[in-house]
Motif scaffolding. Structure first.
Motif, PDB file in Angstrom:
ATOM      1  N   HIS A   1       0.745  -1.237  -0.006  1.00 57.32           N
ATOM      2  CA  HIS A   1      -0.041  -0.032  -0.061  1.00 57.32           C
ATOM      3  C   HIS A   1       0.792   1.390   0.037  1.00 57.32           C
ATOM      4  O   HIS A   1       0.360   2.298  -0.542  1.00 57.32           O
ATOM      5  CB  HIS A   1      -0.900  -0.006   0.995  1.00 57.32           C
ATOM      6  N   ALA A   2       2.086   1.363   0.746  1.00 57.49           N
ATOM      7  CA  ALA A   2       2.553   2.567   0.768  1.00 57.49           C
ATOM      8  C   ALA A   2       3.277   3.158  -0.401  1.00 57.49           C
ATOM      9  O   ALA A   2       3.737   4.364  -0.480  1.00 57.49           O
ATOM     10  CB  ALA A   2       3.711   2.213   2.074  1.00 57.49           C
ATOM     11  N   GLU A   3       3.835   2.332  -1.243  1.00 58.00           N
ATOM     12  CA  GLU A   3       4.559   2.662  -2.201  1.00 58.00           C
ATOM     13  C   GLU A   3       6.033   3.557  -1.893  1.00 58.00           C
ATOM     14  O   GLU A   3       6.025   4.555  -2.368  1.00 58.00           O
ATOM     15  CB  GLU A   3       3.880   3.446  -3.401  1.00 58.00           C
TER      16      GLU A   3
ATOM     17  N   GLU B   1       8.624   2.733  10.363  1.00 59.33           N
ATOM     18  CA  GLU B   1       8.638   3.991   9.786  1.00 59.33           C
ATOM     19  C   GLU B   1       8.941   3.978   8.243  1.00 59.33           C
ATOM     20  O   GLU B   1       9.915   3.623   7.681  1.00 59.33           O
ATOM     21  CB  GLU B   1       9.623   4.876  10.336  1.00 59.33           C
ATOM     22  N   ASP B   2       8.008   4.272   7.302  1.00 60.95           N
ATOM     23  CA  ASP B   2       8.205   4.566   5.820  1.00 60.95           C
ATOM     24  C   ASP B   2       7.816   6.005   5.280  1.00 60.95           C
ATOM     25  O   ASP B   2       7.187   6.759   6.114  1.00 60.95           O
ATOM     26  CB  ASP B   2       7.271   3.538   5.269  1.00 60.95           C
TER      27      ASP B   2
ATOM     28  N   PHE C   1      -1.764   7.926   5.118  1.00 61.25           N
ATOM     29  CA  PHE C   1      -2.957   7.650   4.790  1.00 61.25           C
ATOM     30  C   PHE C   1      -3.972   8.645   5.704  1.00 61.25           C
ATOM     31  O   PHE C   1      -3.106   9.080   6.852  1.00 61.25           O
ATOM     32  CB  PHE C   1      -3.773   6.345   4.904  1.00 61.25           C
ATOM     33  N   ILE C   2      -5.228   8.956   5.814  1.00 62.24           N
ATOM     34  CA  ILE C   2      -5.999   9.419   6.704  1.00 62.24           C
ATOM     35  C   ILE C   2      -6.368   8.261   7.685  1.00 62.24           C
ATOM     36  O   ILE C   2      -7.072   7.475   7.317  1.00 62.24           O
ATOM     37  CB  ILE C   2      -7.146  10.167   6.195  1.00 62.24           C
TER      38      ILE C   2
ATOM     39  N   GLN D   1       0.969  11.405   1.886  1.00 64.89           N
ATOM     40  CA  GLN D   1       2.130  11.875   0.940  1.00 64.89           C
ATOM     41  C   GLN D   1       3.271  11.885   1.779  1.00 64.89           C
ATOM     42  O   GLN D   1       4.482  12.678   1.394  1.00 64.89           O
ATOM     43  CB  GLN D   1       1.984  13.061   0.168  1.00 64.89           C
ATOM     44  N   LYS D   2       3.323  11.792   3.381  1.00 63.64           N
ATOM     45  CA  LYS D   2       4.470  12.204   4.054  1.00 63.64           C
ATOM     46  C   LYS D   2       4.825  10.861   4.944  1.00 63.64           C
ATOM     47  O   LYS D   2       5.695  11.018   5.640  1.00 63.64           O
ATOM     48  CB  LYS D   2       4.291  13.196   4.862  1.00 63.64           C
TER      49      LYS D   2
END
Length: 359
Positions: A281-283, A303-304, A309-310, A344-345
């Motif tokens: 999911h994270a890409e 940590e990635d 996501f919200i 996006q972070k």
């Protein structure tokens, strides 16, 4: 509306245990107190008292052992419309309405305190005994469900380990023996055509052996039992980087403790699932995994730098179900999960659990 009309309307329309008090000077002029003005039948019943024992009496004389200082709370509400507490106490300091739970025989009640008129305060007890009983039963079932979920994970892991052991000890050794035989046969071949055919079989066997070892590691890494949790997570990070091209950095801080096989399995599986979420999911391009060994607790951080996501939307997604499952299983051993994510972070997930066993 006149004060007496307001109080009469409240008194006549509420059937729950109710008392109306007003602020007066305390005994011997010491501070402020409350005096009972009206109480209904239900209030008499839950307190096992008569009106004559209440009406006109000071609150401090009726309730001499006021350990929770409800008198102080009610005086603040009557004077200011606020309890003086923050919202963490379950009340809105701006509304003049206060709610708390109070165990009053012969049941379980919620206590509501509000001031309809300055210097006057109304107390209402709502019988929540049935709700309280159901809530306790639900908590008991939730604890049982978490325990069953954790036990299911452990049972799955035992099955995985049995399969991995069979692959490694039986099939794996047989394949290694066959590979050595094929290599020896390849060296004895004089004709180029035959030699190439045997060499092709050697390559296929080498590939199959590599895939079998990789599969064995995926389902239940022997290193988890032979070396420990830190080594197994580090190997998982190296495997992720080698197979998916995502830079995965591992750090271990502190001296590793003996946490028991069950908890070790649960933590490893949780980290594995978090890394799978990163892949699916994270890409992300980079992942950092840190395990911190303390005196009382273990903390694992994943940590990635991916999509993020919200948090409110996690229940609607597959990744959200995975995180929910991790939370429930970690709670079964006294641990907790903290998630910080920004679109996006990237995402940071912290797993914390006590080293000692949790009942």
């Amino acid at each position: 509306m006149h004060r007496d009309q307001i109080l009469e309307a409240i008194f006549q329309n509420i059937v729950d245990p109710l008392a109306i008090c007003r602020i007066v000077d305390g005994a011997n002029g010491k501070g402020k107190d409350l005096v009972y003005v009206r109480v209904n039948d239900a209030y008499e019943k839950i307190n096992n008292m008569k009106r004559d024992d209440l009406i006109g009496k000071l609150y401090s004389s009726v309730w001499k052992d006021d350990l929770e200082d409800w008198r102080g709370v009610m005086i603040r509400v009557a004077e200011t419309g606020s309890t003086g507490f923050g919202t963490e106490y379950g009340n809105d300091v701006k509304s003049g309405f206060f709610e708390a739970e109070s165990c009053v025989a012969p049941g379980f009640y919620q206590l509501f305190i509000f001031s309809p008129i300055p210097d006057w305060v109304v107390l209402i007890f709502r019988d929540m005994s049935s709700w309280h009983k159901i809530a306790l039963q639900l908590k008991k079932k939730e604890r049982l469900l978490r325990k069953l979920t954790a036990n299911l994970t452990l049972a799955e892991e035992k099955t995985r380990r049995a399969i991995a052991t069979k692959l490694h000890d039986s099939i794996g050794y047989s394949m290694v023996s066959m590979l050595h035989s094929l290599r020896g046969l390849c060296e004895t071949q004089a004709e180029a055509e035959n030699k190439n055919k045997v060499f092709a079989a050697v390559e296929e066997m080498e590939k199959l052996l590599h895939e079998t070892r990789s599969f064995t590691f995926d389902i239940s890494p022997p290193i988890l039992y032979e070396v420990g949790l830190s080594a197994a997570i580090e190997a998982r990070c190296e495997h992720l980087q080698a197979t998916h091209g995502i830079k995965c950095t591992f750090k271990s801080e502190g001296e590793e403790s003996d946490i028991g096989e069950d908890k070790k399995i649960l933590l490893y599986q949780m980290v594995h699932e978090l890394l799978v979420n990163v892949i699916k999911h994270a890409e992300a391009s980079c992942v950092l995994v840190i395990i911190r060994w303390g005196m009382k607790n273990i903390q694992i951080i994943v940590e990635d730098d991916g999509n993020g996501f919200i948090l409110a939307n996690t229940k609607k997604s597959n990744s959200g179900m995975g995180l929910f499952s991790i939370k429930e299983r970690l709670r079964s051993v006294g641990g907790k999960v903290k998630i910080v994510s920004t679109p996006q972070k990237g995402t940071t997930v912290s797993l914390i659990t006590p080293i000692t066993s949790h009942d």
